[in-house]
Design a protein around this motif. Sequence first.
Motif, mmCIF file in Angstrom:
data_model
loop_
_atom_site.group_PDB
_atom_site.id
_atom_site.type_symbol
_atom_site.label_atom_id
_atom_site.label_comp_id
_atom_site.label_asym_id
_atom_site.label_seq_id
_atom_site.Cartn_x
_atom_site.Cartn_y
_atom_site.Cartn_z
ATOM 1 N N ASP A 158 43.966 49.338 32.052
ATOM 2 C CA ASP A 158 45.341 49.676 32.408
ATOM 3 C C ASP A 158 45.866 50.728 31.427
ATOM 4 O OD1 ASP A 158 48.188 49.595 32.691
ATOM 5 O OD2 ASP A 158 48.072 47.552 33.462
ATOM 6 N N ILE A 159 46.468 51.797 31.937
ATOM 7 C CA ILE A 159 46.951 52.873 31.067
ATOM 8 C C ILE A 159 48.034 52.382 30.106
ATOM 9 C CG2 ILE A 159 48.766 53.664 32.656
ATOM 10 C CD1 ILE A 159 48.021 56.546 31.833
ATOM 11 N N ARG A 160 48.713 51.279 30.469
ATOM 12 C CA ARG A 160 49.791 50.746 29.626
ATOM 13 C C ARG A 160 49.275 49.804 28.547
ATOM 14 N NH1 ARG A 160 52.583 47.776 34.372
ATOM 15 N NH2 ARG A 160 50.358 47.382 34.653
ATOM 16 N N GLY A 161 48.030 49.369 28.655
ATOM 17 C CA GLY A 161 47.488 48.417 27.695
ATOM 18 C C GLY A 161 47.238 47.058 28.331
ATOM 19 N N GLN A 162 47.308 45.998 27.527
ATOM 20 C CA GLN A 162 46.985 44.643 27.980
ATOM 21 C C GLN A 162 48.153 43.689 27.703
ATOM 22 O OE1 GLN A 162 42.795 43.372 26.940
ATOM 23 N NE2 GLN A 162 42.960 45.107 25.538
ATOM 24 N N GLN A 163 48.261 42.653 28.534
ATOM 25 C CA GLN A 163 49.278 41.628 28.293
ATOM 26 C C GLN A 163 48.894 40.265 28.842
ATOM 27 O OE1 GLN A 163 53.266 42.680 29.437
ATOM 28 N NE2 GLN A 163 54.152 40.767 28.713
ATOM 29 N N SER A 164 48.387 40.200 30.075
ATOM 30 C CA SER A 164 48.066 38.895 30.650
ATOM 31 C C SER A 164 46.788 38.977 31.478
ATOM 32 C CB SER A 164 49.225 38.384 31.518
ATOM 33 O OG SER A 164 49.419 39.221 32.650
ATOM 34 N N ALA A 165 46.178 37.812 31.708
ATOM 35 C CA ALA A 165 44.923 37.751 32.465
ATOM 36 C C ALA A 165 44.754 36.354 33.044
ATOM 37 C CB ALA A 165 43.733 38.095 31.568
ATOM 38 N N ALA A 166 43.909 36.240 34.061
ATOM 39 C CA ALA A 166 43.701 34.935 34.701
ATOM 40 C C ALA A 166 42.361 34.903 35.423
ATOM 41 C CB ALA A 166 44.827 34.632 35.687
ATOM 42 N N ILE A 167 41.820 33.691 35.537
ATOM 43 C CA ILE A 167 40.636 33.427 36.367
ATOM 44 C C ILE A 167 40.913 32.177 37.195
ATOM 45 C CG2 ILE A 167 38.230 32.678 36.412
ATOM 46 C CD1 ILE A 167 37.670 34.341 33.998
ATOM 47 N N LEU A 168 40.683 32.303 38.494
ATOM 48 C CA LEU A 168 40.834 31.181 39.423
ATOM 49 C C LEU A 168 39.530 31.033 40.195
ATOM 50 C CD1 LEU A 168 42.564 29.065 40.972
ATOM 51 C CD2 LEU A 168 43.374 30.952 42.404
ATOM 52 N N VAL A 169 38.932 29.819 40.178
ATOM 53 C CA VAL A 169 37.671 29.558 40.881
ATOM 54 C C VAL A 169 37.826 28.315 41.743
ATOM 55 C CG1 VAL A 169 35.197 29.114 40.673
ATOM 56 C CG2 VAL A 169 36.347 30.533 38.955
ATOM 57 N N VAL A 170 37.402 28.406 43.003
ATOM 58 C CA VAL A 170 37.450 27.263 43.919
ATOM 59 C C VAL A 170 36.071 27.036 44.534
ATOM 60 C CG1 VAL A 170 39.894 27.616 44.461
ATOM 61 C CG2 VAL A 170 38.130 28.685 45.907
ATOM 62 N N LYS A 171 35.877 25.851 45.083
ATOM 63 C CA LYS A 171 34.620 25.534 45.751
ATOM 64 C C LYS A 171 34.456 26.369 47.020
ATOM 65 C CE LYS A 171 34.234 20.691 44.250
ATOM 66 N NZ LYS A 171 34.208 19.271 44.692
ATOM 67 N N GLY A 172 33.211 26.546 47.409
ATOM 68 C CA GLY A 172 32.937 27.293 48.629
ATOM 69 C C GLY A 172 33.317 26.534 49.879
ATOM 70 N N GLN A 173 33.200 25.214 49.819
ATOM 71 C CA GLN A 173 33.549 24.375 50.952
ATOM 72 C C GLN A 173 34.561 23.327 50.516
ATOM 73 O OE1 GLN A 173 32.551 25.028 54.058
ATOM 74 N NE2 GLN A 173 31.394 26.780 53.260
ATOM 75 N N SER A 174 35.498 23.049 51.379
ATOM 76 C CA SER A 174 36.528 22.062 51.056
ATOM 77 C C SER A 174 35.966 20.647 51.127
ATOM 78 C CB SER A 174 37.698 22.188 52.033
ATOM 79 O OG SER A 174 38.619 21.134 51.830
ATOM 80 N N SER A 175 36.362 19.822 50.192
ATOM 81 C CA SER A 175 35.983 18.407 50.204
ATOM 82 C C SER A 175 37.096 17.552 50.780
ATOM 83 C CB SER A 175 35.691 17.944 48.770
ATOM 84 O OG SER A 175 36.877 17.980 47.990
ATOM 85 N N ASN A 176 38.192 18.211 51.206
ATOM 86 C CA ASN A 176 39.411 17.526 51.639
ATOM 87 C C ASN A 176 40.061 16.754 50.499
ATOM 88 O OD1 ASN A 176 39.280 18.413 54.379
ATOM 89 N ND2 ASN A 176 37.671 16.900 54.751
ATOM 90 N N LYS A 177 39.693 17.101 49.280
ATOM 91 C CA LYS A 177 40.331 16.558 48.076
ATOM 92 C C LYS A 177 40.768 17.756 47.227
ATOM 93 C CE LYS A 177 37.355 12.447 47.972
ATOM 94 N NZ LYS A 177 36.334 11.701 47.181
ATOM 95 N N PRO A 178 41.952 18.303 47.508
ATOM 96 C CA PRO A 178 42.390 19.523 46.824
ATOM 97 C C PRO A 178 42.349 19.428 45.311
ATOM 98 C CG PRO A 178 43.868 18.977 48.647
ATOM 99 C CD PRO A 178 42.942 17.817 48.485
ATOM 100 N N TRP A 179 42.550 18.225 44.789
ATOM 101 C CA TRP A 179 42.542 18.054 43.339
ATOM 102 C C TRP A 179 41.150 18.231 42.738
ATOM 103 C CZ3 TRP A 179 43.557 14.468 47.061
ATOM 104 C CH2 TRP A 179 42.634 13.436 47.236
ATOM 105 N N GLU A 180 40.122 18.195 43.578
ATOM 106 C CA GLU A 180 38.759 18.416 43.113
ATOM 107 C C GLU A 180 38.229 19.801 43.474
ATOM 108 O OE1 GLU A 180 36.237 15.354 44.616
ATOM 109 O OE2 GLU A 180 37.233 13.729 43.508
ATOM 110 N N ASP A 181 38.878 20.470 44.418
ATOM 111 C CA ASP A 181 38.353 21.733 44.951
ATOM 112 C C ASP A 181 38.680 22.937 44.090
ATOM 113 O OD1 ASP A 181 37.190 20.414 47.022
ATOM 114 O OD2 ASP A 181 38.729 20.903 48.506
ATOM 115 N N LYS A 182 39.731 22.847 43.262
ATOM 116 C CA LYS A 182 40.038 23.938 42.339
ATOM 117 C C LYS A 182 39.247 23.677 41.064
ATOM 118 C CE LYS A 182 44.242 25.502 42.095
ATOM 119 N NZ LYS A 182 45.691 25.624 41.738
ATOM 120 N N LEU A 183 38.225 24.491 40.815
ATOM 121 C CA LEU A 183 37.296 24.240 39.717
ATOM 122 C C LEU A 183 37.795 24.777 38.383
ATOM 123 C CD1 LEU A 183 33.988 25.103 41.600
ATOM 124 C CD2 LEU A 183 34.997 22.845 41.217
#
Length: 328
Positions: free
Chosen positions: A186-211
């Motif tokens: 970024d030409i302005r520099g750095q400030q924040s970042a994030a990583i979000l990973v989820v399962k490829g298939q839903s288990s119908n348990k959302p609390w387990e699907d966000k890894l």
Amino acid sequence: MKTLFFSLLISLCATNLFAQMIKPADPFAHTYSIVARDSATGEMAVGVQSHWFSVGTVVSWAEAGVGAIATQSFANVSFGPRGLALLREGKSPQQVLDELLRDDEAREYRQVAIIDPQGRVAVHTGNKCVDYAGHTSGTNFSVQANMMLNDKVWPAMAKSFEKNKNLPLAERVLAAMQAGQAAGGDIRGQQSAAILVVKGQSSNKPWEDKLIDLRVDDNPQPLQELERLLRVFRAYEHMNRGDLAIEKGNMQEAMQEYTAAEKMFPNNIEMQYWHAITLANGGKTAEAAAMLKKIFKKDKNWQEMTRRLPKAGLLQVSEKELKQLLGE
């Protein structure tokens, strides 16, 4: 640079044309990001870094078994939840992208990328995105950037992602972002970042699907801090597997997992503490007492914690052994 940027926005809004297209709620999430899928596990991810506060709460959207979306530049945040809803209906990423952009008068100021569980990708970089801006897509990924220092950022990200196939998806995404930063970022520099990973298939348990859901909202070196947090996350994965091994009565596996966790996060007292408690429950009282003595010296509260564990059934030792553990 930031003052100049906002002065420009005020000037544009004064013309009324820009103001009609960009709503006040549209965050200025100028950034670089990656949406990706792991062909082996099916996991999907979004990684993002920007010189903007809490960029992960704006750009990153993902749902197990549905897809992952990055919405940025003059970000239309609704593209995240609306896009996931359309994917959930069975539409392809390209169909979703076409529908999102169709009625958006500010489409040329938008940048958005979508990937689905099959690894199909659709991406759009509007011709009004601030230079340098562009994107590159490949098998199971898309990288996109705007307001970059140069036009080398997204190619560097793509190259990194393609060559690091041996890494877990989160680490592979982080490596791509680090490559983008090394290329100019970024030409302005750095400030924040994030990583979000989820399962490829839903288990119908959302609390387990966000890894994985890690965010650095305000830090002069957000990618460095994100790397540290990911390492801590992996250490706690070992701790969790150790706890599970204890539940199954496999003390040897538990000790291996706790030891692996401590090697990754050697200064964490709590990891050392539960390692010691596991030793005590396994009959290795003297070894556990030696570890606990060092822990109690650093923080007496862990000694009081030890007194409370037998009542909860988490420490199963005799009164004599308990006193030895407490150093009494």
